[in-house]
Design a protein around this motif. Structure first.
Motif, short mmCIF file in Angstrom:
data_model
loop_
_atom_site.label_atom_id
_atom_site.label_comp_id
_atom_site.label_asym_id
_atom_site.label_seq_id
_atom_site.Cartn_x
_atom_site.Cartn_y
_atom_site.Cartn_z
N THR A 274 0.82 -1.23 0.00
CA THR A 274 0.00 0.00 0.00
C THR A 274 0.85 1.27 0.00
O THR A 274 0.48 2.26 -0.63
N VAL B 35 -0.62 -10.71 -7.91
CA VAL B 35 -2.06 -10.69 -7.60
C VAL B 35 -2.33 -9.71 -6.45
O VAL B 35 -3.26 -8.90 -6.52
N ALA B 36 -1.49 -9.77 -5.42
CA ALA B 36 -1.68 -8.87 -4.27
C ALA B 36 -1.54 -7.41 -4.70
O ALA B 36 -2.33 -6.55 -4.28
N ARG C 169 -2.09 -6.04 -7.68
CA ARG C 169 -3.24 -5.58 -8.48
C ARG C 169 -4.46 -5.36 -7.57
O ARG C 169 -5.21 -4.38 -7.75
N LYS C 170 -4.67 -6.25 -6.62
CA LYS C 170 -5.83 -6.10 -5.71
C LYS C 170 -5.67 -4.86 -4.83
O LYS C 170 -6.63 -4.13 -4.60
N GLN C 171 -4.45 -4.65 -4.33
CA GLN C 171 -4.24 -3.50 -3.45
C GLN C 171 -4.30 -2.19 -4.24
O GLN C 171 -4.68 -1.15 -3.69
N ALA D 24 -6.38 -1.73 -6.71
CA ALA D 24 -7.82 -1.49 -6.85
C ALA D 24 -8.40 -0.96 -5.53
O ALA D 24 -9.22 -0.03 -5.53
N ALA D 25 -7.93 -1.56 -4.43
CA ALA D 25 -8.43 -1.11 -3.11
C ALA D 25 -8.03 0.33 -2.82
O ALA D 25 -8.75 1.06 -2.13
N THR E 297 -5.57 3.43 -10.62
CA THR E 297 -5.53 2.70 -11.89
C THR E 297 -4.70 3.50 -12.90
O THR E 297 -5.19 4.48 -13.48
N ALA F 236 -7.17 -15.65 -10.52
CA ALA F 236 -7.25 -15.07 -9.18
C ALA F 236 -7.86 -13.67 -9.22
O ALA F 236 -8.47 -13.22 -8.24
N LEU F 237 -7.71 -12.97 -10.33
CA LEU F 237 -8.13 -11.56 -10.38
C LEU F 237 -9.44 -11.32 -11.12
O LEU F 237 -10.06 -10.26 -10.93
N LEU G 79 -10.18 -7.79 -12.88
CA LEU G 79 -9.05 -6.90 -12.55
C LEU G 79 -7.82 -7.20 -13.40
O LEU G 79 -6.92 -6.38 -13.51
#
Lengths: 394, 315
Positions: free
Chosen positions: A217, A241-242, A244-246, A248-249, A253, A271-272, A275
């Motif tokens: 983050t 994966v982590a 890309r998810k973080q 988005a959170a 972008t 997994a995504l 995303l």
């Protein structure tokens, strides 16, 4: 109660002992140590399939002629559990117990190097894919080991070339995030900053993190605050994966997102989900490539395994074919003759033309792939493209 | 009691000497495969002997074997690459580095007892691994390559044999002298031992430093054989798990436990190696069955059965 226990143990060990492989005199024995368990098990399963397919095809065609007599090829595969110590031990056992005449490599520099150093000392030929060429060349001047894969500088520059060539407009501010693994340091730490400057980008962030890092983050926050519209990432799949998810959170972008290494396997897109759409990744193979057997290879893999194909089936299949062709050209199981024949390799395989240079490397051409709807499409170069660039990242 | 133990120690030392002398000539008649297996067994035997001394005799259950294996490997590579030092001297200095690190961290680690100590050793191993990964001076995640070609297999086998021999002699000394009683006193009740005049810190430090020195030396030999080290493999938790499982399978605290455990685990690994898809599951089932029905290890099970078979005669 004690006696059944002892009996069970004895039976288990005895049963296992029947498995001790005995090579027949009329067999050509080759071997490979692969990561079939541990963090790289995903890669290992693709490689195992590629190696086995190449050997099966040769055996179905009657084997290889050695000393005027056709002999079947036996492939022995051992699991290295993604541990270089185990790769070295497996390679030693393949040589000393199974008496292999030549070997195929594992995956990633750490595992390939561990086995390759053993092969080099034992003077047994080893052909590998799955080891970026700069990392391979940096170890030593090889005599018995051959590598067919992409070159890091090519892969590191392909996405920026694609973005420039396809006319995707950004504010030219770029953030570079990379792990501190061997190729992460080379690609992210050395090549990307130079390439970015060559293409006129302002590098607003260059962040390095441990390979197994899970919290991104603060890195994401910094890139967001510096308004980077292009982000290049070098990380293995769980971290990719982590990230890309973080992102988005965090509501971040960028217009262009390239994730090398980790975005390559289908597990990344699985997994995504949505995303994954728009993420670019450098590639060295696609079933659409105009090389003999490329489309058929992917179809065969998908029909046999019911899984999506991976680039790794191609480099492993090609590496095995190169080795088997080398044995056939040598017409002998003498390691020196096989090694000499490998040096003369000059043929187009499923991954493209393979010809080794003085460093024992054969470079594969790279393309820009993009995840779109759970599948990768080739977006650059234009001569190979199978779809249009999705820009900006949705 | 101690006198009898000391006499046993003389016999044990003689046996170790004879076996080591016999094994010295193994390269003359054993093939490469058996030398490779022998090398692996000797390295693991050294590590398991040290672990058994700490856990079985001093009650210090460690998950930090990988820390000292890795340290020894990096020290040896540094000395060989930078100073072109003879390998035996580099290995001796690696052992000294292992012992010194153990002494350096012991004031903090020995404040922890039981499971907390175990977690502390795990943290130490992780700390060192991450340091090596993040400091480019040590090669970062890429690691270091040995500049010179490693010695041939017989020479490496002899190196491993010397390390295992020294480890076995040291453990025999600890198991067959007054030190054994002191170690067990600290293991069974540290506070009571202190009341009796034993200094637990010094006793634990001696066991920890000795085991660490052995592990570092074994790590150095393993590194020379590999020719290339990187932090993920040489500091890998797998070292600690392997050593722990070997000692437990053989029998924790039993003199022959490490030897039997090492032979069992390596033999099992070799027998199942031809089933790459299933070997992890099969090995796991066999180990679960073994631990369920032989909680004191193979040596403990055999000893118990001997005792049980004698019982009717003595009744």
């Amino acid at each position: 109660m004690r006696h059944p226990t002892k009996t069970c143990l004895a039976a288990a060990i005895a049963a296992a002992s029947f498995g001790l492989s005995q090579a027949h005199a009329d067999e050509i024995v080759i071997g490979a140590s692969l990561p079939l368990s541990g963090p790289l098990a995903g890669f290992g399963s693709f490689q195992q399939w590629g190696y086995k397919r190449a050997v099966d095809e040769v055996n179905k065609a009657g084997g290889i002629s050695v000393g005027g007599k056709k002999e079947m090829v036996k492939l022995i595969i051992r699991d290295d559990k993604t541990d270089p110590n185990a790769t070295a031990a497996n390679t030693e056992t393949l040589i000393s117990r199974d008496h292999v005449v030549a070997m195929l490599g594992s995956c990633t520099p750490a595992l390939v190097n561990a086995g390759a150093l053993v092969a080099e000392r034992a003077k047994k030929p080893l052909v590998t894919g799955c080891d970026p060429l700069e990392a391979f060349k940096s170890v030593r001047k090889w005599k018995w080991v051959w590598d067919i894969f992409f070159d890091e500088p090519d892969l590191a520059s392909v996405e920026l070339k694609a973005v420039a060539d396809l006319g995707a407009k950004t504010n030219m501010k770029i953030a570079l995030w990379h792990d501190n693994g061997p190729d992460g340091q080379v690609v992210g730490g050395q090549i990307w900053p130079n390439v970015a400057k060559q293409f006129g980008y302002e590098v607003v962030q260059n962040a390095e993190f441990p390979v197994d890092n899970t919290q991104f983050t603060s890195i994401i926050g910094e890139a967001k605050s510096k308004e980077a519209e292009v982000v290049l990432v070098d990380a293995i799949t769980p971290q990719a994966v982590a990230i890309r998810k973080q992102m988005a959170a965090s509501g971040y972008t960028p217009k262009v997102l390239n994730i090398e290494k980790g975005a390559e396997p289908v597990q990344f897109a699985e997994a995504l989900g949505k995303l994954a759409d728009g993420v670019l990744v450098g590639g060295y193979w696609d079933p659409s490539f105009p090389y003999p057997g490329a489309a058929d290879l992917a179809k065969a893999f998908e029909s046999e395994t019911k899984l999506s194909s991976s680039q790794h089936i191609a480099d492993s299949y090609a590496a095995a074919q190169v080795l088997l062709d080398g044995i056939a050209a040598a017409g002998s199981t003498d390691p020196e003759k096989i090694n000499a024949a490998l040096a003369k390799t000059d043929k187009t395989y499923v991954v493209g033309p393979v010809k080794f240079d003085e460093n024992h490397t054969a470079k594969l051409p790279v393309v820009s792939l993009q995840w779109q709807g759970g599948k990768t499409v080739v977006v650059w170069p234009k001569s190979a493209k199978t779809g249009d660039l999705l820009f900006p990242v949705p | 009691m101690i006198g009898k133990a000391a006499a046993g120690g003389v016999v044990e030392t003689a046996v170790i000497l004879i076996v080591a002398a016999a094994l010295w000539f193994a390269p003359a008649f054993a093939g490469d495969y058996w030398l490779q297996i022998g090398f692996r067994a000797l390295i693991y035997l050294s590590l398991a002997e040290g672990w058994n001394l700490m856990a079985g005799s001093a009650g210090l259950v460690s998950l930090g074997a990988s820390c000292f294996v890795g340290l020894g490997a990096y020290v040896v590579f540094g000395l060989l690459n930078k100073l072109d030092m003879p390998p035996p001297l580099a290995l001796a200095l690696a052992a000294a580095a292992g012992g010194a690190l153990a002494a350096f961290v012991s004031p903090a680690l020995f404040r922890l007892r039981g499971l907390y100590f175990t977690v502390g050793t795990l943290a130490l191993a992780e700390l060192l691994r991450l340091t090596m990964i993040n400091v480019s001076l040590f090669g970062g995640a890429t690691g270091i390559f040995l500049a010179q070609d490693p010695p041939d297999l017989p020479a490496l086998f002899h190196c491993a044999l010397v390390v295992a021999f020294l480890a076995s002699l040291a453990i025999t000394f600890c198991a067959r002298t007054r030190a054994s009683v002191i170690l067990r006193a600290v293991r069974d009740d540290e506070d009571a031992a202190a009341q009796m005049g034993v200094r637990p810190f010094r006793v634990k430090l001696a066991a920890f430093a000795l085991a660490s020195a052995i592990s570092a030396m074994a790590g150095g030999v393993q590194a020379i054989k590999l020719g290339a080290i990187e932090p993920y493999g040489i500091f890998g938790l797998q070292w600690s798990i392997d050593v722990l499982s070997m000692a437990i399978i053989g029998g924790v605290g039993l003199r022959l436990g490490p030897l039997v455990g090492v032979i069992f685990v390596i033999a099992l690994g070799e027998l199942l190696a031809d089933y790459p898809e299933a070997h992890v599951a099969i090995a796991g089932v066999i180990l679960i069955v073994l631990i369920r029905f032989a909680p004191r290890g193979v040596v403990g099970l055999v000893a118990y059965q001997k005792l049980a078979s004698r019982r009717p005669a003595t009744a």
